[in-house]
Design an enzyme around this catalytic site. Sequence first.
Site, PDB file in Angstrom:
ATOM      1  NE  ARG A 138      -3.699  -1.907  -0.220  1.00  0.00           N
ATOM      2  CZ  ARG A 138      -4.181  -2.503  -1.392  1.00  0.00           C
ATOM      3  NH1 ARG A 138      -3.782  -2.208  -2.554  1.00  0.00           N
ATOM      4  NH2 ARG A 138      -5.097  -3.332  -1.477  1.00  0.00           N
ATOM      5  CD  GLU A 190      -2.793   1.081  -4.195  1.00  0.00           C
ATOM      6  OE1 GLU A 190      -3.867   0.531  -5.052  1.00  0.00           O
ATOM      7  OE2 GLU A 190      -3.181   0.790  -2.943  1.00  0.00           O
ATOM      8  CB  SER A 220      17.238  15.120   0.666  1.00  0.00           C
ATOM      9  OG  SER A 220      18.111  14.643   1.195  1.00  0.00           O
TER      10      SER A 220
END
Length: 174
Positions: free
Chosen positions: A98, A101, A124
């Site tokens: 997840r 995703e 960064s």
Amino acid sequence: MKQLMNSKGDDLAIESYQARLQALDIANKAARDKGLTLEAMGESCNLLPIRIGAILSGQAPLEATTQECLEKQLDLKAGTLDPLRTPPVRWKAGAIYRLHEAVDVYAPAIQRWMNEQFGDAIMSAIDFTIIAEEVTGSQGERRIRIIFDGKALPYSTDEGWRPADAQLEKKPSK
């Protein structure tokens, strides 16, 4: 199996699975020996068969009442299935999947916003922290908030791309 894995998350999943493996083998062997199907175990424990299957494949944590039911059904000593009580670390699923995703879906929008705010820049991951915290949602539900806090790093400008003699002091000739 190890050569198929390639990330620290996969290493954690392997460790989690290995910690559960003996209890899984005992439970699944007992079910086979007794001829118990997922349907039968689910009916006895008042759970859907797929939930029983997820528990007995090591992909779902075992709750106390279900543990008591399964140990009784499988004629196992109380506590035999204790290793299945902790939440498993899953391969390419769950939280790790997840998070990937979320980044895959929202990264283009985040990059566009970063460009609007900082110009041609990135965040960064070296000068960086992550804060993960529990918050309460508008409906009173438990939610997870993850804050990525990284230094804004601009890409080089044209000035950094001038010919060397425009930026460097000329070396004296011999």
